[in-house]
Motif scaffolding. Sequence first.
Motif, PDB file in Angstrom:
ATOM      1  N   VAL A  93       0.848  -1.201   0.000  1.00  7.49           N
ATOM      2  CA  VAL A  93       0.000   0.000   0.000  1.00  7.49           C
ATOM      3  C   VAL A  93       0.880   1.246   0.000  1.00  7.49           C
ATOM      4  CG1 VAL A  93      -1.792   1.283   1.211  1.00  7.49           C
ATOM      5  CG2 VAL A  93      -1.850  -1.201   1.198  1.00  7.49           C
ATOM      6  N   ASP A  94       1.971   1.219   0.788  1.00  4.54           N
ATOM      7  CA  ASP A  94       2.885   2.356   0.803  1.00  4.54           C
ATOM      8  C   ASP A  94       3.498   2.571  -0.580  1.00  4.54           C
ATOM      9  OD1 ASP A  94       2.270   2.231   3.437  1.00  4.54           O
ATOM     10  OD2 ASP A  94       4.304   1.907   4.171  1.00  4.54           O
ATOM     11  N   TYR A  95       3.874   1.476  -1.212  1.00  2.20           N
ATOM     12  CA  TYR A  95       4.448   1.510  -2.570  1.00  2.20           C
ATOM     13  C   TYR A  95       3.448   2.115  -3.560  1.00  2.20           C
ATOM     14  CZ  TYR A  95       5.746  -0.680  -7.090  1.00  2.20           C
ATOM     15  OH  TYR A  95       6.027  -0.932  -8.417  1.00  2.20           O
ATOM     16  N   GLN A  96       2.191   1.637  -3.486  1.00  2.00           N
ATOM     17  CA  GLN A  96       1.168   2.131  -4.410  1.00  2.00           C
ATOM     18  C   GLN A  96       0.858   3.616  -4.179  1.00  2.00           C
ATOM     19  OE1 GLN A  96      -1.274  -1.557  -3.358  1.00  2.00           O
ATOM     20  NE2 GLN A  96      -2.198  -0.940  -5.293  1.00  2.00           N
ATOM     21  N   ALA A  97       0.882   4.028  -2.909  1.00  2.00           N
ATOM     22  CA  ALA A  97       0.599   5.429  -2.605  1.00  2.00           C
ATOM     23  C   ALA A  97       1.668   6.339  -3.202  1.00  2.00           C
ATOM     24  CB  ALA A  97       0.519   5.621  -1.098  1.00  2.00           C
ATOM     25  N   LEU A  98       2.915   5.894  -3.190  1.00  2.00           N
ATOM     26  CA  LEU A  98       3.998   6.693  -3.768  1.00  2.00           C
ATOM     27  C   LEU A  98       3.921   6.734  -5.287  1.00  2.00           C
ATOM     28  CD1 LEU A  98       6.966   5.507  -1.519  1.00  2.00           C
ATOM     29  CD2 LEU A  98       6.063   7.837  -1.634  1.00  2.00           C
ATOM     30  N   VAL A  99       3.646   5.586  -5.884  1.00  2.00           N
ATOM     31  CA  VAL A  99       3.629   5.476  -7.351  1.00  2.00           C
ATOM     32  C   VAL A  99       2.328   6.031  -7.927  1.00  2.00           C
ATOM     33  CG1 VAL A  99       3.658   3.825  -9.278  1.00  2.00           C
ATOM     34  CG2 VAL A  99       5.215   3.526  -7.352  1.00  2.00           C
ATOM     35  N   GLY A 100       1.231   5.875  -7.173  1.00  2.00           N
ATOM     36  CA  GLY A 100      -0.070   6.277  -7.682  1.00  2.00           C
ATOM     37  C   GLY A 100      -0.690   5.182  -8.532  1.00  2.00           C
ATOM     38  N   SER A 117      -2.800   5.193 -12.019  1.00  2.00           N
ATOM     39  CA  SER A 117      -3.408   5.958 -13.112  1.00  2.00           C
ATOM     40  C   SER A 117      -4.728   5.356 -13.554  1.00  2.00           C
ATOM     41  CB  SER A 117      -2.436   6.022 -14.290  1.00  2.00           C
ATOM     42  OG  SER A 117      -2.107   4.712 -14.736  1.00  2.00           O
ATOM     43  N   VAL A 118      -4.889   4.036 -13.407  1.00  2.00           N
ATOM     44  CA  VAL A 118      -6.136   3.385 -13.825  1.00  2.00           C
ATOM     45  C   VAL A 118      -7.299   3.885 -12.981  1.00  2.00           C
ATOM     46  CG1 VAL A 118      -7.334   1.176 -14.036  1.00  2.00           C
ATOM     47  CG2 VAL A 118      -4.916   1.337 -14.662  1.00  2.00           C
ATOM     48  N   ASP A 119      -7.078   4.024 -11.659  1.00  2.00           N
ATOM     49  CA  ASP A 119      -8.142   4.484 -10.764  1.00  2.00           C
ATOM     50  C   ASP A 119      -8.089   5.988 -10.530  1.00  2.00           C
ATOM     51  OD1 ASP A 119      -9.063   1.936 -10.572  1.00  2.00           O
ATOM     52  OD2 ASP A 119      -8.146   1.508  -8.636  1.00  2.00           O
ATOM     53  N   ASN A 120      -7.178   6.663 -11.238  1.00  2.00           N
ATOM     54  CA  ASN A 120      -7.033   8.120 -11.121  1.00  2.00           C
ATOM     55  C   ASN A 120      -6.663   8.546  -9.696  1.00  2.00           C
ATOM     56  OD1 ASN A 120      -7.013  10.717 -12.279  1.00  2.00           O
ATOM     57  ND2 ASN A 120      -9.060  11.140 -11.481  1.00  2.00           N
ATOM     58  N   VAL A 121      -5.747   7.787  -9.093  1.00  2.00           N
ATOM     59  CA  VAL A 121      -5.239   8.142  -7.767  1.00  2.00           C
ATOM     60  C   VAL A 121      -3.814   8.666  -7.952  1.00  2.00           C
ATOM     61  CG1 VAL A 121      -4.673   7.329  -5.449  1.00  2.00           C
ATOM     62  CG2 VAL A 121      -6.652   6.384  -6.663  1.00  2.00           C
ATOM     63  N   PRO A 122      -3.577   9.967  -7.748  1.00  2.00           N
ATOM     64  CA  PRO A 122      -2.219  10.492  -7.944  1.00  2.00           C
ATOM     65  C   PRO A 122      -1.251   9.936  -6.914  1.00  2.00           C
ATOM     66  CG  PRO A 122      -3.870  12.256  -7.821  1.00  2.00           C
ATOM     67  CD  PRO A 122      -4.539  11.011  -7.370  1.00  2.00           C
ATOM     68  N   LEU A 178      -0.820  12.423   0.496  1.00  2.00           N
ATOM     69  CA  LEU A 178      -0.446  11.008   0.639  1.00  2.00           C
ATOM     70  C   LEU A 178      -1.353  10.210   1.580  1.00  2.00           C
ATOM     71  CD1 LEU A 178       3.442  11.149   0.477  1.00  2.00           C
ATOM     72  CD2 LEU A 178       1.926   9.901  -1.061  1.00  2.00           C
ATOM     73  N   PRO A 179      -1.759  10.712   2.746  1.00  2.00           N
ATOM     74  CA  PRO A 179      -2.665   9.917   3.597  1.00  2.00           C
ATOM     75  C   PRO A 179      -3.975   9.575   2.899  1.00  2.00           C
ATOM     76  CG  PRO A 179      -1.659  11.686   4.866  1.00  2.00           C
ATOM     77  CD  PRO A 179      -1.325  11.962   3.427  1.00  2.00           C
ATOM     78  N   THR A 180      -4.507  10.546   2.124  1.00  2.00           N
ATOM     79  CA  THR A 180      -5.754  10.270   1.382  1.00  2.00           C
ATOM     80  C   THR A 180      -5.509   9.237   0.303  1.00  2.00           C
ATOM     81  OG1 THR A 180      -6.494  12.531   1.766  1.00  2.00           O
ATOM     82  CG2 THR A 180      -7.607  11.312   0.017  1.00  2.00           C
ATOM     83  N   GLY A 181      -4.407   9.400  -0.434  1.00  2.00           N
ATOM     84  CA  GLY A 181      -4.078   8.439  -1.483  1.00  2.00           C
ATOM     85  C   GLY A 181      -3.947   7.039  -0.922  1.00  2.00           C
ATOM     86  N   ARG A 182      -3.274   6.912   0.209  1.00  2.00           N
ATOM     87  CA  ARG A 182      -3.109   5.582   0.814  1.00  2.00           C
ATOM     88  C   ARG A 182      -4.459   5.017   1.248  1.00  2.00           C
ATOM     89  NH1 ARG A 182       1.240   4.700   5.513  1.00  2.00           N
ATOM     90  NH2 ARG A 182       0.073   6.434   6.424  1.00  2.00           N
ATOM     91  N   GLN A 183      -5.327   5.877   1.789  1.00  2.00           N
ATOM     92  CA  GLN A 183      -6.642   5.394   2.205  1.00  2.00           C
ATOM     93  C   GLN A 183      -7.458   4.885   1.017  1.00  2.00           C
ATOM     94  OE1 GLN A 183      -8.788   8.288   4.527  1.00  2.00           O
ATOM     95  NE2 GLN A 183     -10.533   6.930   4.900  1.00  2.00           N
ATOM     96  N   LEU A 184      -7.383   5.598  -0.115  1.00  2.00           N
ATOM     97  CA  LEU A 184      -8.096   5.165  -1.321  1.00  2.00           C
ATOM     98  C   LEU A 184      -7.601   3.807  -1.811  1.00  2.00           C
ATOM     99  CD1 LEU A 184      -8.156   8.526  -3.320  1.00  2.00           C
ATOM    100  CD2 LEU A 184     -10.174   7.315  -2.453  1.00  2.00           C
ATOM    101  N   LEU A 185      -6.312   3.567  -1.671  1.00  2.00           N
ATOM    102  CA  LEU A 185      -5.692   2.362  -2.229  1.00  2.00           C
ATOM    103  C   LEU A 185      -5.693   1.191  -1.262  1.00  2.00           C
ATOM    104  CD1 LEU A 185      -2.710   4.196  -3.936  1.00  2.00           C
ATOM    105  CD2 LEU A 185      -4.558   3.003  -5.133  1.00  2.00           C
ATOM    106  N   THR A 186      -6.015   1.429   0.010  1.00  2.00           N
ATOM    107  CA  THR A 186      -6.004   0.356   1.009  1.00  2.00           C
ATOM    108  C   THR A 186      -7.265  -0.486   0.905  1.00  2.00           C
ATOM    109  OG1 THR A 186      -4.678   1.678   2.542  1.00  2.00           O
ATOM    110  CG2 THR A 186      -5.887  -0.189   3.466  1.00  2.00           C
ATOM    111  N   ILE A 187      -7.090  -1.793   0.763  1.00  2.00           N
ATOM    112  CA  ILE A 187      -8.233  -2.709   0.701  1.00  2.00           C
ATOM    113  C   ILE A 187      -8.807  -2.885   2.100  1.00  2.00           C
ATOM    114  CG2 ILE A 187      -8.912  -5.099   0.228  1.00  2.00           C
ATOM    115  CD1 ILE A 187      -6.771  -5.143  -1.979  1.00  2.00           C
TER     116      ILE A 187
END
Length: 940
Positions: A186-193, A195-200, A245-254
């Motif tokens: 999740v940390d990795y995805q939050a940094l990379v973003g 693009s498919v889900d439009n999460v920067p 980043l906290p919002t991005g991580r929350q969006l990407l966390t299952i």
Amino acid sequence: MTEEKTDDAQPKTLLLVDGSSYLYRAYHAMPDLRAVPGDPASPATGAIRGMINMMQKLRKDVRADYAACVFDAPGKTFRDDLYPEYKAHRSPMPDDLRAQIDPIHEVVRLLGWKVLNVSGVEADDVIGTLACMAGERGIRTVISSGDKDLSQLVNEHVTVIDTMNDKVRDLAGVEAEFGVPPRLMVDYQALVGDSVDNVPGVEKVGPKTAVKLLTEYGSLDNLIARAADVKGAVGENLRKALEWLPTGRQLLTIKRDCDLKDHIPGLPSLDDIVIGGQATDQLKVFYEKYGFKGLVKQLETHDVPPELIEEHRSHKKVGAGPGPGGLFEEPDLSGLSRATNLQYETVFTWDQFDTLLAHVKEAQLVALDTETSSLDEMQAEIVGLSFSTAPGIAAYIPLTHSYAGAPDQLPREEVLAKLKPWLEDGSRAKLGQHVKYDRHVFANHGIEVRGYVHDTMLQSYVLEVHKPHGLASLAERHLGRSGIDYETIAGKGAHQIPFQQVPVEKAAEYSCEDSDQCLDVHLSLWPRLERDPKLRYIYELEIQSSETLYRIERNGVLIDSEELVRQAHELGQRIMKLEQEAHELAGQPFNLGSPKQIGDVLFTKQGLPVVKKTASGAPSTDEEVLEKLAEDYPLPAKILEHRGLSKLKGTYVDKLPQMVHPRTGRVHTHYAQAVAVTGRLSSNDPNLQNIPIRTAEGRRIREAFVAAPGHVIASADYSQIELRIMAHISEDEALLRAFRENMDVHRATASEVFGVAPDQVSSEQRRYAKVINFGLIYGMSSFGLARNLGIETKAAAGYIDRYFQRYPGVKHYMDETRLSAKSRGYVETVFGRRLYLPEINSPNGPRRGGAERQAINAPMQGTAADLIKLSMVKVQDVLDREARRTKMILQVHDELVFEVPEDELDWARAEIPRLMAGVAELRVPLVAEFGAGPNWDRAH
């Protein structure tokens, strides 16, 4: 925590399918199937069929106690409330797919799966919650999905499998693929973003940088806390993103705590999702509704009460001796499928062999299968043989199995000597799967098998050219029978053992199953061919072609290895010189075989324009790009020439001498007969059809194909065959007249298109006309023609318009063919070969366009393929009847190549073109041109 165990003390397994991932994959992987084939107004069924295939295969491959297929529910989720731009860039679901969603849910339930779609969350969240619950109870979870996001769920209890790409994401697999363990995904995805889900993510932070940062700082939280320590542009961009980043991580966390009580009332017990049996009666109604005839047949084949299957398992007698109910005694199949009542024997004694041979001699048709020491048909030796004369009944004769503890076996040469009269008797009807290979294997032992009247691979090729033709696929598709995989008995990869080392009992079951299934498949396919005269004609042509191709492959071609060594030396010198010249143009040394280094030199160092990019976003350096750049820049031209000569040297000049067979002193190519959908043959090991002849270096390779002393090489090929076929099919008067009057058809076309007298046509106008003639055969657009001729698209469109004005019959043919193909789903050759076009009604524009172009070209390519096969068969028949010593040694597209004794050259020059021109009567004359010389190049 107590582990839930199965009866055999193994931990229980929960199998979760990412249904939303599956249905998109099914939709894009399958052709545009319809409930009523060929009717565009009929409901689309491709995604449904693909989903059924995937779910059946997964259930077969993964043993599970609990299972659920999880789909995204319609409507918004909590993530949309958190970030309104979430998934904002996603394209809407195609209408054809949306219409298949409800039927997909229905059929998945009928197949025995629990179907879940929970509002307000995504499928991933439901999967995460169930995996977490299972882990707490010691239940292992397997998640089937191609979505990398699910990697964050992986732990010692959870594994993600991507069946489409044969990828396993366990603890080690995730770290190997992404560079971080699952706990940091999740940390990795939050940094990379995403693009498919439009999460920067963090600007300019890609996978490598993310891994580096997380390795150095240990987690995203630590990285955020020490953001001031990060230097350079990465640090600046990171600090800009700290608020996000906290919002991005929350969006990407299952989520792993979804409320599922309304959907699985029995939670936390998983008993409500115990994997169930399929609802056979309802499935049959469903399959019939959507036109899945093969699945209906599969159901009927498998619809046998379990107690009856168990009761009849004793009938499968591998290794049993003859006796009542034993060898080749017809079993009682009433109430059972052929696949469940099997009588397989292993022959160890001469008494058993004599009994078997007597039954084989009495049978009207025998399916025969060889087990061999090699896939190389010229080297392979027989390890064992199996025979089947009735469905469910087969016998295996092991001959040369050798391993510690191997049983005594009958001597191979004595067995073959006793079988030889039957094998070489053309009146004894035989059947096989890819019989050309088996003929070679027997020939390696001095036996010329006659009487092969059927080949199930070729039956499938004629009936369903667009589908796989392997025996396992045929048995599953037409009989609902699954078989033993070769890798199951022999292993795979570096650990695979030769067939000689496979235990006899396993080899017997495997081989008996092959011959048995071959006969069973034949009984399913042959009636369909028998009742269609056109398809039966094509099938008989394929059977005769198989016989002729066997002869061509067996004859082989003589190679002058010394000539190739000379060419290799010269090419090596030129390649080195080109490398030096490229280095000078680049101003530095670089590896001309490395696309990365080429890209760096061309685009970074020299600043050449980027023509296109690869899937990863890097500038492409493929052949098309280099050809475009070579028009204006010298370095790409050098790289292109270097690449072409290196390929020529490696593929042919260096390799051909190594492929000379030690026993014959010749090179023996293999012709794949059931590959190209148009009916064309393909040559491989080595591929002698793709030797480049547009360059002098390529043509020189043909100089090394030589004749034996006292012989010459002769070549006979059809002249402008596809244009002649176009004239025949389109019935265009101007085109017919050009061929009937033996005019130069390209000059005639130039005269029509450019409005000048034939004798006033310039060489440039003729060249344009030639490109137009062949381009339109292949459905070339004005854009493609413009690119080919190096002119403006508008000018190319004008040429095409003028062409169709002068040749209205061609335009009419093209328009009618497109319409016919759309309604029928296939086109036909002049002789009735069916060429299926699964994408002709596809909602995907590029796929549909490709199918339309294929619809125009395929009848011509296919008819040309039929004609060369007719010629092969006819010429070989005359060679045999007249006992000629001339040998057919190659078939290359529209050309036949011969090795001709000098005293038969006059006969060959007169008769072979006449025979080829006379195999069919078209509206225009067929013309075959003949040449001869000391080598293949000089024969042209």
